[in-house]
Motif scaffolding. Structure first.
Motif, PDB file in Angstrom:
ATOM      1  N   TRP A 274      34.195 -89.167   6.774  1.00 55.65           N
ATOM      2  CA  TRP A 274      32.843 -89.656   7.039  1.00 55.65           C
ATOM      3  C   TRP A 274      31.791 -88.591   6.779  1.00 55.65           C
ATOM      4  CZ3 TRP A 274      31.767 -94.352   6.618  1.00 55.65           C
ATOM      5  CH2 TRP A 274      32.685 -95.343   6.994  1.00 55.65           C
TER       6      TRP A 274
ATOM      7  N   ILE B 216      32.767-100.407   4.799  1.00 56.97           N
ATOM      8  CA  ILE B 216      32.382 -98.997   4.748  1.00 56.97           C
ATOM      9  C   ILE B 216      30.908 -98.835   5.113  1.00 56.97           C
ATOM     10  CG2 ILE B 216      32.152 -96.996   3.231  1.00 56.97           C
ATOM     11  CD1 ILE B 216      34.521 -98.120   1.613  1.00 56.97           C
TER      12      ILE B 216
ATOM     13  N   SER C 106      29.357 -96.980   8.456  1.00 56.77           N
ATOM     14  CA  SER C 106      28.507 -95.804   8.256  1.00 56.77           C
ATOM     15  C   SER C 106      27.257 -95.841   9.134  1.00 56.77           C
ATOM     16  CB  SER C 106      28.106 -95.680   6.780  1.00 56.77           C
ATOM     17  OG  SER C 106      27.145 -96.661   6.419  1.00 56.77           O
TER      18      SER C 106
ATOM     19  N   LEU D 258      40.394 -95.275   7.349  1.00 60.89           N
ATOM     20  CA  LEU D 258      39.427 -96.315   7.697  1.00 60.89           C
ATOM     21  C   LEU D 258      39.550 -96.786   9.134  1.00 60.89           C
ATOM     22  CD1 LEU D 258      39.589 -98.503   4.461  1.00 60.89           C
ATOM     23  CD2 LEU D 258      38.031 -96.622   4.983  1.00 60.89           C
TER      24      LEU D 258
END
Length: 238
Positions: free
Chosen positions: A39, A79, A83, A116
Motif C-alpha cells: 500500500w 483496489i 486505497s 489484498l
C-alpha cells in the motif's frame, strides 16, 4: 487486572491454499508487513496512473466496522476502494472476492490473501454457514468489508441488479453500509485486459445506511439490496 486467557488462532489447523480460502483466516506479521509495503507503493502509483477524483470522502466512517458497496466493472474497483482507507487498518480491510476467480490456483490465492487481504466467497450458492461466519467476523472483530453486490464484473459497463447476500450480512444490525459509485474503471481496465490504461477515474461516496429496521428474512434481504442499488444509482446520476 483482567484474567489472561489462551485463544488459539481460528485457522491453526489449515495449511496452504485451504488457509488462504478460509473465512476464519488470521493475519500474521509477515502478511501485515507485505501489505504495508504494497500500500505504501500502490497509493502513489494509483494517484499518478489513474488520478482519482473523490467526492464525498467525509461520508467514510471514522471507526470500524462498516461495509463499502459499489458497482463492479473492473479488477481496479476493489483496489481503489481499499486505497481510501487508512494504512493502519490494512489487516482489517477485506475485499470479498469470488473463490472461483482468485482462489483456484495456489499462487493467485496466496497473492489475494497475503497482499489484498481478500476473503473468498462462492459466487453462486454461498452456504448459510459462510455468510453467518462473515457476519460474525464483521461484528465481532470490527472489520471493514468491500463488497460488490452484483456478484461479478459487468462485461458492458452497465450495472446489474444487486443480489440479496448483502442483506443477509447486515439485516437487523447497526453496521453502516456505505454506497459508492466508481466511474471510468471499465474504460481504464475492462475484463479481458492484462493491465490498466492511464485514465482518470472517479469515486463518489454516499452517506452510510443502516438496516436495523429490516427483517432478517428473504423479504428483508431483497429490500436491503434494492435500497443499496438505488443509492448507488443516485450517486451515478450526480
Amino acid at each position: 487486572m483482567n484474567d489472561w486467557t489462551l485463544d488459539p488462532a481460528h485457522d491453526r489447523d489449515l495449511l496452504g491454499i485451504e488457509r488462504h480460502r478460509s473465512l476464519v483466516r488470521e493475519n500474521g506479521l509477515a502478511s501485515s508487513v507485505l501489505r504495508f509495503v504494497m500500500w505504501s507503493l500502490l497509493r502513489p502509483a494509483l494517484n499518478i496512473w489513474h488520478r482519482p477524483r473523490i467526492n464525498g470522502r467525509e461520508h467514510l466512517p471514522k471507526s470500524r466496522p462498516f461495509i463499502l458497496v459499489s458497482n463492479h466493472t473492473s479488477h481496479l474497483d476493489g483496489i481503489l476502494l481499499a486505497s481510501l482507507l487508512p494504512t493502519s487498518w490494512r489487516d482489517h480491510v477485506f475485499p470479498v472476492a469470488a473463490s472461483d476467480t482468485f482462489f483456484e490456483k495456489r499462487s493467485a490465492a496466496a497473492f489475494a490473501a497475503r497482499f489484498l487481504n481478500a476473503l473468498a466467497i462462492r459466487r453462486r450458492g454461498a452456504h448459510n454457514h459462510d455468510l453467518e461466519e462473515m457476519r460474525k467476523r464483521l461484528t465481532r472483530d470490527k472489520e471493514v468489508f468491500i463488497i460488490f453486490p452484483e456478484g461479478t464484473r459487468s462485461r458492458t459497463g452497465e450495472m446489474s441488479a444487486f443480489r440479496s447476500g448483502i442483506g443477509r450480512l447486515v439485516a437487523k444490525t447497526s453496521v453502516p453500509v456505505v454506497p459508492c459509485y466508481l466511474e471510468g474503471c471499465f474504460r481504464a481496465w475492462p475484463p479481458g485486459r492484462h493491465f490498466s490504461k492511464p485514465l482518470s477515474v472517479g469515486i463518489s461516496i454516499g452517506p452510510p445506511m443502516t438496516f436495523e429496521d429490516c427483517s432478517d428474512d428473504r423479504a428483508g434481504w431483497d429490500s436491503i439490496a434494492k435500497r443499496l442499488q438505488a443509492a448507488v444509482v443516485d450517486l451515478a446520476a450526480c
